[in-house]
Design a protein around this motif. Structure first.
Motif, PDB file in Angstrom:
ATOM      1  N   LYS A  66       5.389   6.421  11.079  1.00 25.10           N
ATOM      2  CA  LYS A  66       6.029   5.434  10.205  1.00 25.10           C
ATOM      3  C   LYS A  66       5.562   4.008  10.478  1.00 25.10           C
ATOM      4  O   LYS A  66       5.716   3.132   9.635  1.00 25.10           O
ATOM      5  CB  LYS A  66       7.559   5.516  10.371  1.00 25.10           C
ATOM      6  CG  LYS A  66       8.151   6.845   9.929  1.00 25.10           C
ATOM      7  CD  LYS A  66       7.856   7.125   8.468  1.00 25.10           C
ATOM      8  CE  LYS A  66       8.518   8.431   8.019  1.00 25.10           C
ATOM      9  NZ  LYS A  66       8.178   8.748   6.613  1.00 25.10           N
ATOM     10  N   SER A  92       0.353   6.969   7.802  1.00 22.35           N
ATOM     11  CA  SER A  92       1.785   6.763   7.625  1.00 22.35           C
ATOM     12  C   SER A  92       2.533   8.057   7.324  1.00 22.35           C
ATOM     13  O   SER A  92       3.761   8.114   7.456  1.00 22.35           O
ATOM     14  CB  SER A  92       2.042   5.758   6.498  1.00 22.35           C
ATOM     15  OG  SER A  92       1.656   6.300   5.246  1.00 22.35           O
ATOM     16  N   ARG A 130       1.302   1.376   9.245  1.00 15.94           N
ATOM     17  CA  ARG A 130       0.892   0.162   8.523  1.00 15.94           C
ATOM     18  C   ARG A 130       0.952  -1.078   9.416  1.00 15.94           C
ATOM     19  O   ARG A 130       0.409  -2.115   9.067  1.00 15.94           O
ATOM     20  CB  ARG A 130       1.754  -0.014   7.277  1.00 15.94           C
ATOM     21  CG  ARG A 130       1.484   1.054   6.218  1.00 15.94           C
ATOM     22  CD  ARG A 130       2.148   0.730   4.892  1.00 15.94           C
ATOM     23  NE  ARG A 130       1.712   1.674   3.882  1.00 15.94           N
ATOM     24  CZ  ARG A 130       2.330   2.794   3.558  1.00 15.94           C
ATOM     25  NH1 ARG A 130       3.456   3.116   4.201  1.00 15.94           N
ATOM     26  NH2 ARG A 130       1.878   3.586   2.620  1.00 15.94           N
TER      27      ARG A 130
END
Length: 406
Positions: free
Chosen positions: A288, A284, A291
């Motif tokens: 971004k 991450s 996850r």
């Protein structure tokens, strides 16, 4: 400022450690009754259907109350909700040791479902409040490892019942839980929460129905619910029927089948939530959507593993594939709440997870029932698992369709 940051980071990890113990106790208290059936039935005569109803009543109450329990954690102090939940379910566990009839046991199981429903949404939301950066998935994974450790330690109930009395374990764990709640009263606190400017101007927060409309008005949240429901279906099929599958297909004893289906699988799951947390947190930092991608990739590995495990006639291949499934599927457990936090604002997280809990429990109960119904129709567990493996792929697709906030 550096010292203050280090102090806050240390406190954030201390909270995870404190919640790890609560999570473990939560699952020991709820599962140990299933490991002492013979001792309970000898002391309090009941039919198998009545004994099954004890767990069913817990799940029904737990699932139905979860959305409202999450809403309470969003509207009031998360730490206080956790402490009250722990104190009440520990009190109910202690009260269970004094039950002398089936109806008294049934009442305590329903009360336990009501009180334990308040814990997980509040606990995961509190972890998100403390862990705002690149530690969210690992922090969640450690907490989930506590849940799995509690599932693994559920055998303590049967062991204590064999060497003492059926109610000894309920008395002991109930007293421990109440004592732990009193200690945490002075230690467990809410994280500092930053109010939003628009909230300060408005001075009020949406009610329960308005919150539900807000959540289900987001396409990404609906996809998250679908993903969670599909994964829960497979998970409950494995938990509920895997020992039977090993016994019937490979002619194993009850003990060996139990070791393969719980000892190996739960151990792999514990390593899986930790590995999935580390992978997601590290990735991450440069991606971004890490996850989202980590559990999606995990499911894409878990699906063929389940298919091969239910197709092969070699025991070691089946066990190995179910271990791979447990390891990679656990990437979803450690990242679900962090993904939810990327979709909805902080004041709706516990409610959002409470709804997921409700859907997971509802689908899990349906999966267990229809698994038995399909077996009654002479459809093998192998075929059931092979069919369910395709649902894992659909879950991964739903997950990849989620759009997170920047």
């Amino acid at each position: 400022m550096k010292g203050s940051g280090k102090t806050m980071a240390a406190k954030a990890w201390m909270v995870v450690g404190l919640l790890f113990v609560i999570a473990m106790l939560n699952y020991i208290d709820r599962t140990m009754i299933t490991t002492m059936r013979r001792s309970i039935v000898d002391a309090i005569p009941m039919t198998d259907a009545e004994f099954g109803l004890l767990t069913a009543a817990f799940l029904w109450v737990y699932g139905l109350f979860s959305p409202l329990a999450g809403f309470l954690a969003d509207r009031f102090s998360r730490s206080k909700v956790i402490l009250v939940s722990l104190l009440i379910w520990s009190l109910v566990t202690w009260m269970t040791s004094f039950a002398t009839s089936f109806h008294e046991l049934l009442l305590t199981r329903a009360l336990m479902g009501l009180s334990e429903a308040c814990y997980i949404p509040a606990a995961l939301a509190l972890i998100m409040d403390y862990h705002k950066g690149s530690t969210r998935s690992l922090a969640t994974g450690i907490h989930m490892a506590g849940i799995m450790a509690g599932q693994s330690l559920g055998f303590l109930g049967g062991w204590i019942a064999e060497n003492h009395q059926w109610n000894t374990a309920f008395f002991a764990f109930g007293v421990f839980g109440m004592a732990y709640a009193l200690v945490l009263l002075f230690i467990l606190k809410d994280a500092p929460r930053e109010p939003k400017p628009d909230e300060e101007k408005r001075g009020s927060t949406p009610g329960f129905i308005a919150t539900l409309k807000l959540l289900f008005g987001q396409r990404s949240y609906i996809l998250l619910v679908i993903f969670f429901a599909l994964v829960s279906l497979m998970a409950w099929l494995v938990v509920g029927w895997l020992p039977t599958y090993f016994q019937e297909k490979f002619q194993l004893s009850q003990t060996r089948a139990g070791i393969y289906s719980t000892g190996y699988v739960f151990t792999a799951a514990i390593f899986g939530v930790l590995a999935g947390g580390v992978l997601a947190d590290q990735w991450s930092k440069i991606n971004k959507r890490a996850r989202v991608w980590v559990p999606a990739i995990g499911l894409c590995i878990a699906a063929p593993a389940i298919f091969l495990a239910s197709y092969t006639s070699l025991l070691f291949v089946a066990v190995g594939c179910f271990v791979v499934y447990a390891f990679t599927k656990s990437f979803t457990d450690t990242n679900t709440m962090p993904i939810l936090s990327m979709i909805v604002d902080a004041e709706y997280r516990a409610t959002g997870y409470g709804i997921l809990n409700f859907c997971g429990t509802l689908i899990g109960g349906i999966a267990l029932y229809f698994g038995g119904a399909l077996r009654d129709a002479h459809i093998s567990l192998g075929i059931i698992y092979q069919s369910a493996a395709f649902l894992i792929v659909l879950a991964a697709l739903a997950l990849m369709g989620i759009r997170t906030k920047t």
